[in-house]
Each structure stands twice: as C-alpha cells, then as structure tokens.
Scaffold this motif. Structure first.
Motif, PDB file in Angstrom:
ATOM      1  N   THR A  43       3.172  -2.277 -18.056  1.00 61.12           N
ATOM      2  CA  THR A  43       3.628  -3.308 -17.130  1.00 61.12           C
ATOM      3  C   THR A  43       4.732  -2.766 -16.243  1.00 61.12           C
ATOM      4  OG1 THR A  43       3.074  -5.049 -18.703  1.00 61.12           O
ATOM      5  CG2 THR A  43       4.589  -5.630 -16.944  1.00 61.12           C
ATOM      6  N   SER A  44       4.630  -3.064 -14.950  1.00 64.23           N
ATOM      7  CA  SER A  44       5.644  -2.657 -13.996  1.00 64.23           C
ATOM      8  C   SER A  44       5.875  -3.823 -13.025  1.00 64.23           C
ATOM      9  CB  SER A  44       5.196  -1.392 -13.255  1.00 64.23           C
ATOM     10  OG  SER A  44       6.204  -0.958 -12.371  1.00 64.23           O
ATOM     11  N   THR A  45       6.617  -3.579 -11.980  1.00 64.80           N
ATOM     12  CA  THR A  45       6.834  -4.591 -10.946  1.00 64.80           C
ATOM     13  C   THR A  45       6.583  -3.967  -9.583  1.00 64.80           C
ATOM     14  OG1 THR A  45       9.198  -4.067 -10.902  1.00 64.80           O
ATOM     15  CG2 THR A  45       8.520  -5.919 -12.268  1.00 64.80           C
ATOM     16  N   ASP A  46       6.136  -4.793  -8.633  1.00 64.51           N
ATOM     17  CA  ASP A  46       5.936  -4.292  -7.274  1.00 64.51           C
ATOM     18  C   ASP A  46       7.219  -4.456  -6.474  1.00 64.51           C
ATOM     19  OD1 ASP A  46       3.977  -7.201  -6.282  1.00 64.51           O
ATOM     20  OD2 ASP A  46       6.132  -6.955  -6.605  1.00 64.51           O
ATOM     21  N   GLU A  47       7.151  -4.132  -5.175  1.00 59.15           N
ATOM     22  CA  GLU A  47       8.360  -4.167  -4.362  1.00 59.15           C
ATOM     23  C   GLU A  47       8.888  -5.570  -4.144  1.00 59.15           C
ATOM     24  OE1 GLU A  47       4.852  -3.632  -1.454  1.00 59.15           O
ATOM     25  OE2 GLU A  47       5.405  -3.080  -3.501  1.00 59.15           O
ATOM     26  N   ASP A  48       8.045  -6.576  -4.431  1.00 59.42           N
ATOM     27  CA  ASP A  48       8.484  -7.970  -4.304  1.00 59.42           C
ATOM     28  C   ASP A  48       8.970  -8.547  -5.627  1.00 59.42           C
ATOM     29  OD1 ASP A  48       5.704  -8.404  -2.092  1.00 59.42           O
ATOM     30  OD2 ASP A  48       7.810  -8.055  -1.557  1.00 59.42           O
ATOM     31  N   GLY A  49       8.985  -7.708  -6.661  1.00 56.20           N
ATOM     32  CA  GLY A  49       9.451  -8.176  -7.962  1.00 56.20           C
ATOM     33  C   GLY A  49       8.393  -8.832  -8.812  1.00 56.20           C
ATOM     34  N   ASN A  50       7.138  -8.806  -8.367  1.00 54.13           N
ATOM     35  CA  ASN A  50       6.055  -9.406  -9.139  1.00 54.13           C
ATOM     36  C   ASN A  50       5.604  -8.461 -10.259  1.00 54.13           C
ATOM     37  OD1 ASN A  50       5.880 -11.706  -7.374  1.00 54.13           O
ATOM     38  ND2 ASN A  50       4.827 -10.374  -5.898  1.00 54.13           N
ATOM     39  N   GLU A  51       5.305  -9.031 -11.406  1.00 52.23           N
ATOM     40  CA  GLU A  51       4.839  -8.225 -12.535  1.00 52.23           C
ATOM     41  C   GLU A  51       3.399  -7.779 -12.305  1.00 52.23           C
ATOM     42  OE1 GLU A  51       5.949  -9.039 -16.823  1.00 52.23           O
ATOM     43  OE2 GLU A  51       3.818  -9.587 -16.836  1.00 52.23           O
ATOM     44  N   ILE A  52       3.124  -6.504 -12.526  1.00 49.97           N
ATOM     45  CA  ILE A  52       1.785  -5.966 -12.349  1.00 49.97           C
ATOM     46  C   ILE A  52       1.422  -5.098 -13.548  1.00 49.97           C
ATOM     47  CG2 ILE A  52       1.840  -5.986  -9.824  1.00 49.97           C
ATOM     48  CD1 ILE A  52       2.519  -3.007  -9.925  1.00 49.97           C
ATOM     49  N   THR A  53       0.118  -4.904 -13.746  1.00 49.12           N
ATOM     50  CA  THR A  53      -0.382  -4.000 -14.778  1.00 49.12           C
ATOM     51  C   THR A  53      -0.820  -2.702 -14.116  1.00 49.12           C
ATOM     52  OG1 THR A  53      -1.113  -5.787 -16.207  1.00 49.12           O
ATOM     53  CG2 THR A  53      -2.106  -3.634 -16.572  1.00 49.12           C
ATOM     54  N   VAL A  54      -0.259  -1.574 -14.577  1.00 43.93           N
ATOM     55  CA  VAL A  54      -0.615  -0.268 -14.046  1.00 43.93           C
ATOM     56  C   VAL A  54      -1.533   0.418 -15.058  1.00 43.93           C
ATOM     57  CG1 VAL A  54       0.216   1.950 -13.197  1.00 43.93           C
ATOM     58  CG2 VAL A  54       1.580  -0.106 -12.835  1.00 43.93           C
ATOM     59  N   ILE A 147      -9.749  -6.567   1.792  1.00 40.07           N
ATOM     60  CA  ILE A 147      -9.328  -6.128   0.463  1.00 40.07           C
ATOM     61  C   ILE A 147      -9.294  -7.326  -0.479  1.00 40.07           C
ATOM     62  CG2 ILE A 147      -7.482  -5.089  -0.897  1.00 40.07           C
ATOM     63  CD1 ILE A 147      -6.655  -3.523   1.587  1.00 40.07           C
ATOM     64  N   LEU A 148     -10.128  -7.284  -1.512  1.00 40.92           N
ATOM     65  CA  LEU A 148     -10.172  -8.347  -2.500  1.00 40.92           C
ATOM     66  C   LEU A 148      -9.193  -8.108  -3.648  1.00 40.92           C
ATOM     67  CD1 LEU A 148     -14.040  -8.845  -2.810  1.00 40.92           C
ATOM     68  CD2 LEU A 148     -12.443 -10.051  -1.304  1.00 40.92           C
ATOM     69  N   LYS A 149      -8.974  -6.831  -3.996  1.00 36.54           N
ATOM     70  CA  LYS A 149      -8.119  -6.511  -5.143  1.00 36.54           C
ATOM     71  C   LYS A 149      -7.536  -5.120  -4.991  1.00 36.54           C
ATOM     72  CE  LYS A 149      -6.629  -7.903  -9.252  1.00 36.54           C
ATOM     73  NZ  LYS A 149      -5.866  -9.147  -9.428  1.00 36.54           N
ATOM     74  N   LYS A 150      -6.275  -4.981  -5.358  1.00 35.80           N
ATOM     75  CA  LYS A 150      -5.621  -3.672  -5.429  1.00 35.80           C
ATOM     76  C   LYS A 150      -5.285  -3.405  -6.890  1.00 35.80           C
ATOM     77  CE  LYS A 150      -3.466  -4.236  -0.863  1.00 35.80           C
ATOM     78  NZ  LYS A 150      -2.179  -4.344  -0.121  1.00 35.80           N
ATOM     79  N   ILE A 151      -5.827  -2.298  -7.418  1.00 39.09           N
ATOM     80  CA  ILE A 151      -5.616  -1.954  -8.830  1.00 39.09           C
ATOM     81  C   ILE A 151      -4.665  -0.757  -8.912  1.00 39.09           C
ATOM     82  CG2 ILE A 151      -6.719  -1.343 -11.004  1.00 39.09           C
ATOM     83  CD1 ILE A 151      -9.338  -2.426  -9.876  1.00 39.09           C
ATOM     84  N   PRO A 152      -3.399  -0.948  -9.344  1.00 39.55           N
ATOM     85  CA  PRO A 152      -2.466   0.184  -9.491  1.00 39.55           C
ATOM     86  C   PRO A 152      -2.973   1.177 -10.531  1.00 39.55           C
ATOM     87  CG  PRO A 152      -1.310  -1.921  -9.558  1.00 39.55           C
ATOM     88  CD  PRO A 152      -2.772  -2.231  -9.687  1.00 39.55           C
ATOM     89  N   LEU A 153      -2.850   2.477 -10.239  1.00 38.72           N
ATOM     90  CA  LEU A 153      -3.362   3.515 -11.129  1.00 38.72           C
ATOM     91  C   LEU A 153      -2.394   4.688 -11.154  1.00 38.72           C
ATOM     92  CD1 LEU A 153      -5.813   4.567 -12.861  1.00 38.72           C
ATOM     93  CD2 LEU A 153      -6.606   5.685 -10.771  1.00 38.72           C
ATOM     94  N   ALA A 154      -1.942   5.073 -12.348  1.00 40.50           N
ATOM     95  CA  ALA A 154      -1.124   6.277 -12.527  1.00 40.50           C
ATOM     96  C   ALA A 154      -1.980   7.318 -13.231  1.00 40.50           C
ATOM     97  CB  ALA A 154       0.128   5.974 -13.350  1.00 40.50           C
ATOM     98  N   TYR A 155      -2.001   8.534 -12.720  1.00 44.36           N
ATOM     99  CA  TYR A 155      -2.819   9.556 -13.369  1.00 44.36           C
ATOM    100  C   TYR A 155      -2.057  10.868 -13.463  1.00 44.36           C
ATOM    101  CZ  TYR A 155      -3.917  11.245  -8.611  1.00 44.36           C
ATOM    102  OH  TYR A 155      -3.844  11.730  -7.340  1.00 44.36           O
ATOM    103  N   SER A 156      -2.412  11.671 -14.451  1.00 43.26           N
ATOM    104  CA  SER A 156      -1.697  12.924 -14.684  1.00 43.26           C
ATOM    105  C   SER A 156      -2.666  14.013 -15.125  1.00 43.26           C
ATOM    106  CB  SER A 156      -0.613  12.751 -15.755  1.00 43.26           C
ATOM    107  OG  SER A 156      -1.195  12.487 -17.005  1.00 43.26           O
ATOM    108  N   THR A 157      -2.296  15.255 -14.866  1.00 44.89           N
ATOM    109  CA  THR A 157      -3.023  16.418 -15.362  1.00 44.89           C
ATOM    110  C   THR A 157      -2.022  17.392 -15.956  1.00 44.89           C
ATOM    111  OG1 THR A 157      -2.887  17.616 -13.266  1.00 44.89           O
ATOM    112  CG2 THR A 157      -4.773  16.165 -13.573  1.00 44.89           C
ATOM    113  N   PRO A 158      -2.328  18.026 -17.095  1.00 40.06           N
ATOM    114  CA  PRO A 158      -1.392  18.974 -17.697  1.00 40.06           C
ATOM    115  C   PRO A 158      -1.108  20.151 -16.770  1.00 40.06           C
ATOM    116  CG  PRO A 158      -3.151  18.408 -19.209  1.00 40.06           C
ATOM    117  CD  PRO A 158      -3.548  17.883 -17.872  1.00 40.06           C
ATOM    118  N   ALA A 159       0.092  20.686 -16.895  1.00 39.85           N
ATOM    119  CA  ALA A 159       0.478  21.830 -16.076  1.00 39.85           C
ATOM    120  C   ALA A 159       0.191  23.127 -16.814  1.00 39.85           C
ATOM    121  CB  ALA A 159       1.969  21.756 -15.744  1.00 39.85           C
TER     122      ALA A 159
END
Length: 441
Positions: A43-54, A147-159
C-alpha cells in the motif's frame, strides 16, 4: 570496507513509498495472483494523498551472461458491473518513467468479456537491464482510447554488472562455495565454510579459477589503514595482506586461506552471542568484500583495452568492483568428538575420547542398544574431562555410544538503571562418531 552481518532468516525485498498518479474512479475491481514473498503488493499513496495498491514484479535471478531467470507472469483479473471490458487494450505508461516500463514489461491480454478481463505482465525478455522502477503504471484503455484504469507497478531485476566478468576476466563465478543472492547488495556472493567464533584465529578457504585469457599474479586484501598497510579483519596464512598465486596460468586454480583476526572475531562473537541469547539465532551469514585479485599479462600480447606486457597487471575487486564472499559464523562448537579407546568388563565400559581444540563447556554422553536410534543422555561432564565409566551394564550385551559437545553462551549488557545483566543459553554441537562396544560375558 565494512563487514555486513546477515542473520539467517527469510529475506524480503522491501519497497519504499512512492508517488504514482491516481486512477480514475471507474468501478473496475482488480485481483492478482501471488508469485513469491518478494512480490507481495503493498500500500502506498498517490500525489493527492489517496491510498493505492502497488503491484510488484521481481526477476528471480540474474545469470553471469546478464540474462534473467524470469518469474511466472503476474496475472491481473479485472471485473466491473458498469463498464464494458470486451474491447480494452493495455499498455505501459511512458510519462512517469521515461518509457522504461514500456521497454521492460510485456503485457498480454489473455481474455476479454463485458464484465471480466485478464491481463498478464512479465518482463519483455531475458535481457532486461539491471534496475528498479517504482514509477511504472499499466494503462487500461477502452475502445475509444480513454483510460479506464491505471495500475501502479513496481518491478526489479537483480544486479550483476561487472566489467571484468568475461571474456578476459572473471570475479565471482569461478570462486568455490555456494552461490547465494542478497537483495540488500543486489548481487550474488559465494559462501565457503563455517567459522566457530569461540575458536582462536579460525580460517576460511576459497578456491579461485582463472578464466579468460589472463593468468593470476596475486591475491590482495584491501587496506583499512594506509599507514600500517593492514586489514582490520583478515590476513592470509603468511600473516600479510598480499599473497602470490602459486598457479599463474589461465585456467588454473589457486586456493587462498584467510585467517580471522582476534579483534574481528571478538566483534563477531559479541554480535552472535547477543542474537543467540535474545533471539535463539545460532548461525549467521557474514558477507565481506575485502578480497581482490590481480591478474598478470600474457607475454607478447596487447589486449583491446590497451594493456600489454608491461608488468603492471590488473587488479579487480575492492571498492569500485567488489568481490562478495562469505562464510557462516556460529556459536555452536565445531567438530565431532571421537571415542579413541575403551576398556570393558562384564558390567562396565570405560570410554576415552579426544577433547576438541575449540573451547567448550562440557560433553554429553549418549547411549543406545541400537545403532541408529534410541539414544538417551546418560551423563554430562566438564570440558576438563576426557573419560567416563558406564557402570551397571548387562553381561554380553552390545551398546552404542556417542558424545556431543556443548557450550554455554553468555551475553552481558547494561540495563536502563546501569546495572549489568547477563543472559545465558547452551549451544549444542554435532553428535560425535558412534562407537559399538559389547560387554564381557
């Protein structure tokens, strides 16, 4: 370089709070499949302070040719009671991360219906560059492009980026030991051997094979003190921080042994004794990057980097190009106790054993009438004792014995009232070698 003490517990990839743009209130609900513990939505927040699921997506590993070991696709299931999902499209947003998400992540629409749709997200290939992107978003668009939906996504790859890792040089890959990945380092390291932190100047050994076209010249420990040219944690077996390679040609192996300094060992002992007495953690994984390798040049040959046969060599490792190695540090007594001799009568058996060289608090003696099971402790003796007589036995009967060392681990600290408090727990070593003895008739 500072040492990194990693207590052996399950590692979780932690993500920081990040700003992402808010999604429209479109009535679309999202559920997502579970991948691994490293890929839990948060769980995080957007720039408007709304709670979002990443939602998150992490590569499982990176090989030495820089390619990824890909995870299973992350599957998003979209449902709605008011909209129409039969003609949706999905793409990575390019506004928040300079188009990296569009390049790195491939989206596939698996199914579309009026009230339900499924979208899969995975890395676009096995050659995605090393990186961590907290600002990617999946844009779900309707038939008219809105745009119907924006889905926040965090992704990573090992170094795993090392300029010396092929074709002329190699660093981590040819080191002996078990290869492990550390998410804090974002790199692999090799673990070799176990160090008893109560022992005196214990040693840990690594074998290194020179790959590529360069042979080995020296192994070096980084200097923590430029004036005295010393390393705070280790020396080689020659007592110095430099030791020559015995086998200098390409393709040959060299074994180097590091000796733990008493001051370094004292620090490890204090940390581990605290962990053992407070949290029952008896073994930790110690990672260090003090060791460097110096390659020598091949006679009469000049390489593409301009280095020729000038005798300078090429040093890899250290601060700019770390070689991560490690070992297990433990408070458990190391080694197995061996029963060296015995004397028997009709009713007694006297055991003698060789005491361990590492400090212990005592030995526990176990006995059974079966070789592989049924052992019970019959006696505990002090560390000064190396014999025991077992009495009141049955005539002509076979007994099996084994001995286990133990150590009383103590940790002292100051309370808020400045009083010294000491915690104490027993740490048990491995069971010793089994000895079969039959009493006389």
């Amino acid at each position: 370089m500072k040492k990194i003490l990693v207590v052996l517990m399950s590692m979780t990839l932690l993500f920081t709070t990040i700003p992402v743009s808010a999604a429209e209130d479109d009535g679309i609900q999202i559920t997502c499949n579970k991948l691994t513990d490293q890929d839990e939505p948060y769980t995080s927040t957007d720039e408007d302070g709304n709670e979002i699921t990443v939602y998150t997506l992490s590569a499982l590993a990176r090989y030495y040719d820089q390619t990824l070991y890909l995870p299973n696709p992350r599957c998003f299931t979209l449902t709605t009671e008011t909209g129409d999902l039969s003609h949706i499209t999905a793409e990575m947003d390019t506004s928040t991360d300079n188009g990296l998400g569009k390049k790195d992540i491939k989206l596939t629409i698996k199914s579309r219906a009026k009230n339900k749709a499924e979208i899969e997200a995975n890395f676009s290939s096995k050659t995605v560059k090393t990186g961590l992107n907290f600002n990617a978003r999946i844009l779900v668009k309707g038939a008219d492009g809105t745009i119907l939906k924006k889905i926040p996504l965090a992704y990573s790859t090992p170094a795993l980026t090392d300029e010396h890792d092929a074709p002329r040089f190699h660093t981590l890959s040819p080191w002996s030991g078990t290869s492990k990945y550390n998410y804090d380092l974002e790199d692999y390291y090799k673990v070799s051997g176990t160090v008893d932190v109560y022992a005196k100047n214990p040693k840990v050994s690594y074998t290194y094979k020179a790959l590529g076209t360069y042979g080995l010249k020296n192994f070096l420990l980084n200097m923590d003190n430029d004036k005295t040219k010393t390393n705070n944690s280790f020396t080689f077996t020659n007592g110095k921080i430099t030791i020559g390679a015995k086998n200098g040609n390409p393709g040959q192996k060299n074994t180097v042994t590091l000796v733990c300094k008493s001051s370094y060992l004292k620090s490890l002992k204090t940390q581990l004794a605290k962990a053992y007495c407070q949290k029952k953690i008896s073994t930790a994984d110690v990672i260090f990057d003090d060791l460097s390798v110096e390659y020598r040049n091949v006679n009469g040959k000049t390489y593409e980097n301009g280095i020729g046969d000038n005798g300078q060599g090429c040093v890899i490792g250290g601060a700019m190009d770390p070689i991560y190695l490690g070992f297990y540090a433990t408070v458990k007594p190391a080694g197995k106790v061996k029963i060296t001799s015995y004397k028997k009568t009709k009713r007694t058996i006297k055991l003698k054993w060789k005491k361990l060289s590492t400090p212990v608090s005592g030995y526990m003696i176990y006995r059974s009438t079966r070789k592989s099971s049924g052992y019970k402790k019959i006696k505990t003796v002090s560390s000064k004792t190396s014999s025991y007589t077992n009495k009141r036995l049955k005539r002509g009967k076979t007994y099996y014995y084994k001995i286990r060392p133990y150590r009383t681990v103590k940790y002292s600290y100051k309370t808020s009232k400045k009083k010294t408090k000491t915690l104490s727990r027993k740490a048990y070593g491995s069971y010793g070698y089994v000895k079969k003895i039959k009493t006389k008739r």
